[in-house]
Every structure is written in C-alpha cells, then in structure tokens.
Design a protein around this motif. Structure first.
Motif, mmCIF file in Angstrom:
data_model
loop_
_atom_site.group_PDB
_atom_site.id
_atom_site.type_symbol
_atom_site.label_atom_id
_atom_site.label_comp_id
_atom_site.label_asym_id
_atom_site.label_seq_id
_atom_site.Cartn_x
_atom_site.Cartn_y
_atom_site.Cartn_z
ATOM 1 N N SER A 1 -7.090 -6.502 -5.443
ATOM 2 C CA SER A 1 -5.971 -5.854 -4.769
ATOM 3 C C SER A 1 -6.103 -6.128 -3.278
ATOM 4 N N PRO B 1 -4.977 -5.098 0.594
ATOM 5 C CA PRO B 1 -4.333 -4.223 1.570
ATOM 6 C C PRO B 1 -3.264 -4.993 2.357
ATOM 7 N N VAL C 1 -7.386 -6.271 4.820
ATOM 8 C CA VAL C 1 -7.556 -7.333 3.822
ATOM 9 C C VAL C 1 -8.955 -7.944 3.849
ATOM 10 N N ALA D 1 -11.657 -5.481 2.484
ATOM 11 C CA ALA D 1 -11.459 -5.238 1.050
ATOM 12 C C ALA D 1 -11.917 -6.437 0.224
ATOM 13 N N ILE E 1 -9.759 2.112 4.000
ATOM 14 C CA ILE E 1 -9.951 1.148 2.903
ATOM 15 C C ILE E 1 -11.378 1.266 2.348
ATOM 16 N N GLU F 1 -1.810 -0.973 -0.611
ATOM 17 C CA GLU F 1 -2.402 -2.212 -1.142
ATOM 18 C C GLU F 1 -1.477 -2.808 -2.196
#
Ligand SMILES: O=c1ccn([C@@H]2O[C@H](COP(=O)(O)OP(=O)(O)O[C@H]3O[C@H](CO)[C@@H](O)[C@H](O)[C@H]3O)[C@@H](O)[C@H]2O)c(=O)[nH]1
Ligand SMILES: O=C(O)[C@H](O)COP(=O)(O)O
Length: 321
Positions: free
Chosen positions: A212, A214, A219, A222, A264, A300
């Motif tokens: 997934s 964000p 990003v 994650a 996150i 996300e």
C-alpha cells in the motif's frame, strides 16, 4: 548492534560501469522504467530528463522508458519534460476511475498503471547536484544479487545556509530528526539505512504492486518498512551516490512532512490516526491573532495488484466502448 546488514548490503556507485549494467540487464532479460514525480519543477526537470536520456537511453540502452508524472503542476513542468524527451502523464488523467489525490506518493502509485518495466526506478525532479549514476547505480544490486528487491540511494547531503552561497553538510533535517530515530526505535534492523527518505530508489515491480502506498510524503518510509516486514531486511540494499543537493522546503513544510511520517509509522505499529491529522502553525496568525491550523492527510492507496482493470466510462448513461 550487528552491522551485518550494513556490511553486506551497502555498495558504491563506482562498483559497476554503465556498460556492465547494460550487459547484466540483457542477460537477465529485464526491462527498466524510470519514473520522475514532479510538481512545479520547470526549473530543473528538463535538465534532469535530458541528461538521463542522453546517458542511459541513447548512449547506453539501460532504461526502457523515462516517464514524468506531472503532479498537479501549475507551471510548465509537463511541457518542459516532454520537450526534453520524457513521456509525460498528468497524474489526474491516469486511471480517473480510481479518483485523484494530491501528493508525491499518489504520482508514484499511479505510475504503475502507465509503465511496464520489471524494475521501476524513481528520481526526484528538484535536484541541483546529482548525476545519471543516481539512476544507473541503483540497478547494480538488483541485477547482481538475486535476493535484493529494493535499493535505496544515499549521499552526503548539502544544506544551504542563510547568507547566500554558503553550504553545510547537515542536510536532511527530517531524515535525521524524525525518520532515522523512528527506525532506530521501532525497526532497529533498518537503522543502518543511511537515507531512508531518499527519493532515489529502485524496486521490483512485482513487490511494489503488493504494497500500500501513502499518497503524500510517507511513501518512502512505508515502502522501506513494509519491504522489511514482508521480505526481510536482506531484500533491501543501499548505494552510496556521492553528493546531493536539492531545493529545500520551508521548515513549516517539513513539519507537515514529519507529522505524516510519524503517522505512517504509527499505523504500522498498530496506532491509526485516521485519514487526517490537524496541525497548528505558531509562526503565522489569523485575523484574530490565533495560530493558523491545517491538516495533514494520512491516506494510502491499496496494493496495485488488487486494483482491477479500468472500468469503462459511462457516457450519457450508456457504457462507452
Ligand atoms: O505533491 C507532490 C510533492 C512533491 N512531488 C515531487 O516529489 C519530489 C520530492 O519532493 P520534495 O518536495 O522535493 O521533497 P523533499 O523535501 O526533498 O523530501 C524528501 O523526503 C520525502 C519524504 O520521504 C521524499 O519523498 C523526497 O523524495 C525526499 O527528497 C520532487 O520531484 C517533487 O516535485 C510531487 O510529485 N508531488
Ligand atoms: O530528507 C529530508 O530530511 C528533507 O528532504 C529535508 O531535507 P533538507 O533538510 O536538506 O532540506
């Protein structure tokens, strides 16, 4: 603390020539897409595209496509990038059936629907000190180490100091004050990653499609944490790219970025703050003299692998063909 990961998964950009990478890529039968997310980068995007195109497409066939994802730019980013030789997609026009969100992560997530490489490499569009090896060297560990699926770039980061023309080597303020401390506390196996937020990274498409993403600046964090949790730290490598300088954001902008990164990280530790976090800025005031408020989006996108094909658009009540 064991430095085993650092010792066997850290490389230098000088470890491979471009010709060697071209040979390896051919032998492995892989294709590579370069994606450059860009919002209002008309000053720098053209030079970046033309240089990687000349060195890594025309002089040596390392890249199969160069795609600029135009992320709601209000300047001439799209035209400049196209004239420099990139394929340009406006993020808002890609898979409109999935809706549109703002942010860097959204541009990168949607790039999966308009590229085809087995490997996707990302490069920021605001770089002022960099070189084409920022792209080519990321491919080294992916092409030589069978277990490696994500490669992060790292570098010495320059910071412009007030006064004009003076620089320090203490750039990467969110990296040093938020991202690396968060990793050290929550995922210490990743504490050897020198630049966890680097915008220069490459990933196997099949892995990226399972993550997934964000929609904003979360990003990078994650993808790093999720790759570690899903594949183990040995699936990650890093390459020293030398020196990097970029356009700095305001401290307030970095505060919003830091808030998003923490949210996150919290989500991956089981604490969910919802889709929006309110923040306050005390350096500006509204008409009543109160601190201004804003929000940071923590949304996300789901793994692309589960997103079906584009639904036909409905035209005048009938299903379009
Ligand atoms: O809505 C946006 C915002 C940014 N960008 C582009 O993303 C890149 C990086 O954005 P920037 O605002 O320059 O980020 P930095 O302040 O440099 O942030 C660092 O930290 C971020 C958080 O991890 C990473 O996403 C960045 O790549 C990394 O350089 C640039 O090409 C931007 O044009 C977009 O495409 N859409
Ligand atoms: O990576 C970061 O920490 C942010 O991009 C901020 O970088 P800067 O402090 O060099 O502006």
């Amino acid at each position: 603390m064991s430095d085993t990961w650092f010792d066997h998964r850290t490389y230098r950009h000088t470890d491979w020539t471009v010709q060697r990478l071209v040979d390896l890529k051919r032998r492995r039968g892989l294709t590579v897409s370069l994606v450059i997310p860009a919002r209002d980068e008309q000053a720098t995007v053209g030079g970046i595209v033309s240089r990687v195109r000349a060195d890594l497409m025309e002089r040596a066939p390392l890249l199969d496509e160069i795609v600029v994802m135009d992320s709601d730019s209000t300047d001439d980013t799209g035209r400049v990038a196209r004239e420099a030789g990139a394929v340009v997609h406006r993020v808002v026009d890609v898979r409109p059936d999935l809706g549109h969100r703002r942010g860097k992560g959204e541009a990168m997530w949607k790039s999966q629907f308009v590229t085809s490489g087995d490997v996707i490499a990302f490069l920021d569009a605001d770089l002022v000190e960099w070189g084409p090896h920022f792209v080519s060297a990321l491919l080294g560990p992916l092409l030589t180490e069978p277990g490696v699926r994500l490669v992060k770039g790292f570098y010495d980061r320059l910071l412009d100091l007030p006064g004009g023309g003076r620089v320090s080597h203490e750039g990467g303020r969110v990296t040093e004050l938020v991202a690396r401390p968060t990793l050290a506390l929550r995922w210490p196996a990743l504490s050897g990653v020198v630049q966890p937020l680097s915008g220069e990274w490459a990933i196997r498409r099949d892995l990226f499609a399972q993550l997934s993403v964000p929609s904003g600046y979360g990003v990078e964090l994650a993808v790093l944490v999720d790759t570690h949790l899903r594949c183990g730290v040995d699936a990650i490598a890093q390459v020293d790219l030398g020196r990097r300088a970029h356009r700095h954001q305001s401290l307030r902008g970095l505060g919003a970025m830091a808030t998003e990164l923490l949210a996150i990280a919290d989500r991956r530790s089981g604490i969910d703050h919802g889709s929006e976090v309110p923040i306050r800025w005390f350096d500006t005031a509204d008409e009543q003299g109160r601190p201004r408020t804003g929000t940071v989006g923590i949304v996300e996108r789901p793994p692309a692998v589960g997103v079906g094909p584009e639904r036909p658009r409905v035209l005048g009540g009938a299903v379009g063909r």
